[in-house]
Design a protein around this motif. Sequence first.
Motif, PDB file in Angstrom:
ATOM      1  N   LEU A 204       1.087  -1.275   0.240  1.00  0.00           N
ATOM      2  CA  LEU A 204       0.405  -0.527  -0.278  1.00  0.00           C
ATOM      3  C   LEU A 204       1.003   1.322  -0.252  1.00  0.00           C
ATOM      4  CD1 LEU A 204      -2.835  -0.790   2.749  1.00  0.00           C
ATOM      5  CD2 LEU A 204      -2.692  -1.353  -0.100  1.00  0.00           C
ATOM      6  N   SER A 205       2.162   1.191   0.186  1.00  0.00           N
ATOM      7  CA  SER A 205       2.925   2.540  -0.197  1.00  0.00           C
ATOM      8  C   SER A 205       2.537   2.751  -1.580  1.00  0.00           C
ATOM      9  CB  SER A 205       4.324   1.855  -0.339  1.00  0.00           C
ATOM     10  OG  SER A 205       4.840   1.168  -1.301  1.00  0.00           O
ATOM     11  N   ARG A 206       3.616   4.090  -1.754  1.00  0.00           N
ATOM     12  CA  ARG A 206       2.664   5.254  -2.792  1.00  0.00           C
ATOM     13  C   ARG A 206       3.909   5.342  -3.532  1.00  0.00           C
ATOM     14  NH1 ARG A 206       4.739  11.300  -1.029  1.00  0.00           N
ATOM     15  NH2 ARG A 206       6.039  10.155   0.287  1.00  0.00           N
ATOM     16  N   SER A 207       5.350   3.421  -3.116  1.00  0.00           N
ATOM     17  CA  SER A 207       6.501   3.622  -4.774  1.00  0.00           C
ATOM     18  C   SER A 207       5.599   2.039  -5.319  1.00  0.00           C
ATOM     19  CB  SER A 207       7.603   2.948  -3.810  1.00  0.00           C
ATOM     20  OG  SER A 207       7.912   3.812  -3.143  1.00  0.00           O
ATOM     21  N   ALA A 208       4.906   0.890  -4.539  1.00  0.00           N
ATOM     22  CA  ALA A 208       4.231   0.007  -4.782  1.00  0.00           C
ATOM     23  C   ALA A 208       3.045   0.394  -5.925  1.00  0.00           C
ATOM     24  CB  ALA A 208       3.647  -0.710  -4.009  1.00  0.00           C
TER      25      ALA A 208
END
Length: 269
Positions: A204-208
């Motif tokens: 759920l990270s912005r990177s992912a």
Amino acid sequence: MNDSSPTQDPEKETETETETETEIPQDHPRYQSLITRHRIEEGVDTGITSPQGLIAEGRGEAFDYLLGEKTTSSADDAARAAAALLLHAEHPVISVNGNVAALVPEAIVELAEVVEADIEVNLFNRTEKRMNAIADHLYDHGAQTVKGLKADDQIPGLDHERGTVDADGIGAADVVLVPLEDGDRAAALDAVGKREIVIDLNPLSRSALAATVPIIDNVIRAVPNITEHASALKQADNVALTTVINRFDADEVRERAEQEIRRGELRSS
């Protein structure tokens, strides 16, 4: 307070508390986790990693624990798509920060050779001394060329040092592998049309969420796994590689990874 109590010799304390990799028993149930921590700690001592890298490692370790500290089927699917994307790219670049350099330097060099990618150092806490230390560390582990030191280009939308790149490296790349999370940079690279492969234990990270190919796995497993898939796909033509890429569903992989984490069972430490 009694000031006459004996104090421990600082040098002796350091000697007894600091472990080397060879001192960690391989049958320890958390062996790989302890090795990872040791390499990050050692990286701080040598100037490769930053103290903030220890915090990032701890955050990722919590997710990995719930995944059972293993590569899931969704992560393996993503690693195969990542290999196809790197092989299909015109100018792939592998971005390396301090934690990545400390944890998987040989694996990064091997992957770069297999997919014919550039290696470029890119840091949040960027100093000339640290940049050179990481580049030298990568050279010591077999890298032929390391970019990032020229710093003659800037990723639009990133005013911080993370936006500083080489024009003939990340600046010219069409595909960038970004091991370990960096949400702002992932979003900025996406905004300028670069396709990204992100290795991040938090689905759920912005990177992912910004990634073309999110690999929800530990970097110490993911990088060698991408290399293994790339070696298997090395002789595939562009049509076959495109088929692998187009069949990959990033949303599905993130959802599968999230469900794996939510179902994670407590394991003995």
